[in-house]
Design an enzyme around this catalytic site. Structure first.
Site, PDB file in Angstrom:
ATOM      1  N   ASP A 303       0.821  -1.214   0.000  1.00  0.00           N
ATOM      2  CA  ASP A 303       0.000   0.000   0.000  1.00  0.00           C
ATOM      3  C   ASP A 303       0.859   1.270   0.000  1.00  0.00           C
ATOM      4  OD1 ASP A 303       0.853  -0.821   2.586  1.00  0.00           O
ATOM      5  OD2 ASP A 303      -0.476   0.679   3.477  1.00  0.00           O
ATOM      6  N   GLU A 304       0.255   2.351  -0.449  1.00  0.00           N
ATOM      7  CA  GLU A 304       0.798   3.709  -0.288  1.00  0.00           C
ATOM      8  C   GLU A 304       2.272   3.822  -0.671  1.00  0.00           C
ATOM      9  OE1 GLU A 304      -1.879   5.596   3.223  1.00  0.00           O
ATOM     10  OE2 GLU A 304      -0.377   4.167   3.884  1.00  0.00           O
ATOM     11  N   THR A 305       2.620   3.323  -1.862  1.00  0.00           N
ATOM     12  CA  THR A 305       4.018   3.350  -2.296  1.00  0.00           C
ATOM     13  C   THR A 305       4.278   4.617  -3.101  1.00  0.00           C
ATOM     14  OG1 THR A 305       3.341   2.036  -4.176  1.00  0.00           O
ATOM     15  CG2 THR A 305       4.253   0.852  -2.300  1.00  0.00           C
TER      16      THR A 305
END
Ligand code: ACM
Length: 490
Positions: A303-305
């Site tokens: 997630d959220e890279t």
């Protein structure tokens, strides 16, 4: 009216009562260690408040006044997790085809006694009655989970075991451990020991860190398994990795380690997608954790890279997917992995973006519903809640946590693709056991019901009234839950 949470699929109760008396026994029909343990664990729950001896014995039928645990495969339609409960003035019989079902029957029975049954101190002069009737109960979803973020703040094995007990009481069957994040690495990896020794040494706000030794983790996994809870380990990759980057300079693009991080920003860290050492690191971590984990799953985060290009992200996830498969596990990731080409057994955890989740489902992935606006327990109940956050742009009161439907939230995902429901406790602002209790309960009770009970039987007013009584049970269990004004709590 029943007060059981989650509400059983079918329940008919009448005016008669069974009364547990000092001479009662718990009879189990089967001499396997597993079934005997289910009987023994029920006895252990009923002994403190009643003060009764409640011996556990093997037998073929109950004598008057006994509780009988009938185990066998004579009704395969109950599945592994379903059960029946028959209560008459003479005896209570719990019946299941699988040991998990028998265990869930005992959780239901606990909730049919007066709430004082959960008091750890003997309660003299109380009548330990159970209403008579018949329950036939099978879960709606196979996946009924909760995630605990150990990265932002660390919680001891004892606290995690206590949470396992409370999850089991609500028939939750998955505990997902978010074992690494920018702020902390929480499990010893023997081939990369500085991950835990350095990367685990602090927490958000500079609070004390900590990590599970491999023996700690084994102990927690075994404790959970005995209560029919699968531990799902998550190592968040390739972002949310500052603790790892701080521990090993070779994992950094420029070969220089950043400092440990104690703030609450997200999206600033990334493993070096084009360095081979990165894949050696991932392979070692997955190999060691997979070997400690009997459950079928390994969660890779994903997630959220925000510091990884889309092209690098796809390359990285598709390589890591092969590593997870090589170590014999089924890969789970947050919805973002829906942007990559997934193996047919991949599982995707929806938290925010419905369109990416639907793309994953279209590839054949099974979906776990964890919509942040409903199922995230770091979110404040209301504007005056002293801990928690409101980054979703709203608050999640007890009703909002309960009154939603996975099939409606997951637009573009067929009902057959929905594996189940998982709530999540992110712990940026949550540090003590009391903080944890307050943010998790009673919302968790609602998520448990969404995961277990038939859609048509769910109703806020019924749930609200049951929660009122259930609060007494939680209080007796020592849970410092949030006393929402939406519930009467008489
Ligand atoms: C997430 O909340 N970043 C999965």
């Amino acid at each position: 009216m029943t007060t059981i949470i989650p509400l059983p699929a079918q329940i008919q109760l009448d005016e008669r009562q069974f009364c547990l008396n000092p001479g009662a026994k718990i009879i189990v029909s089967n001499d396997s260690a597993e079934v005997f343990w289910v009987g023994s664990s029920l006895a252990a729950k009923l002994r403190p408040a009643t003060g009764f001896a409640l011996p556990v014995q093997i037998g073929t039928q109950p004598a008057a006044g006994d509780i009988f645990l009938a185990f066998g495969a004579d009704d395969p339609s109950l599945g592994e997790e379903g059960y029946e409960l028959f209560s008459t003035p003479e005896a209570v019989t719990l019946r299941a085809a699988g040991a998990a079902g028998l265990f869930y029957a005992t959780q239901t029975l606990r909730q049919m006694f007066p709430a004082e049954i959960e008091n750890p101190l003997e309660q003299p002069n109380l009548a330990w009655t159970v209403q008579c009737g018949h329950i036939r109960d099978i879960p709606r979803y196979a996946w009924r989970g909760m995630m605990l973020d150990l990265g932002r703040h660390f919680f001891s094995v004892e606290t995690a075991k206590r949470l396992v007990d409370l999850l089991a009481y609500h028939k939750v069957n998955v505990l997902h451990l978010h074992l690494s994040d920018d702020q902390g690495w929480r499990i010893m990896i023997e081939s990369w020991p500085w991950l835990a020794l350095h990367g685990g040494s602090t927490a958000t706000n500079g609070d004390p860190g900590g990590f599970y030794t491999q023996d700690d983790y084994r102990e927690l996994v075994a404790y959970a398994a005995q209560r029919y809870i699968t531990i799902v380990p998550e190592i968040d990759l390739p972002g949310h990795t500052n603790a790892a980057l701080a521990s090993y300079e070779e994992l950094n693009e420029n070969g220089v380690s950043p400092n440990l991080y104690t703030g609450i920003k997200v999206g600033f860290s990334s493993l070096s997608v084009h360095k081979e050492i990165t894949y050696q690191f991932v392979d070692d971590v997955v190999r060691e954790i997979a070997a400690l984990t009997p459950g079928a799953y390994f969660h890779i985060g994903g997630d959220e890279t925000l510091s990884t290009s889309e092209e690098d992200y796809v390359y990285f996830i598709e390589r890591v997917q092969k590593i997870v498969a090589r170590h014999g596990k089924c890969m789970i990731g947050w919805e973002e992995i829906g942007k990559t080409k997934l193996n047919s057994d991949a599982i995707v955890q929806h938290w925010w973006n419905k369109e990416v989740t639907a793309r994953a489902a279209a590839q054949g992935a099974k979906i776990i519903a964890s919509p942040a606006a409903k199922a995230y327990m770091d979110i404040k109940y209301h504007e005056h809640t002293t801990i928690g956050q409101n980054w979703t742009g709203a608050y999640t009161e007890v009703r909002e946590a309960y009154d939603w439907e996975p099939v409606e939230i997951l637009e573009g995902v067929a009902e057959e693709s929905i594996l189940g429901v998982e709530s999540a406790l992110w712990t940026e602002t949550i540090f003590t056991r009391g903080n944890l209790d307050f943010m998790v309960f009673p919302r968790l009770c609602g998520y448990a019901e969404i995961g277990w009970s038939p859609r048509e039987g769910r109703d806020w007013e019924s749930y609200r009234q049951r929660l009122d009584e259930h609060g007494k049970r939680l209080a007796n269990l020592g849970v410092q839950f949030y006393r929402s004004e939406q519930v009467d709590w008489q």
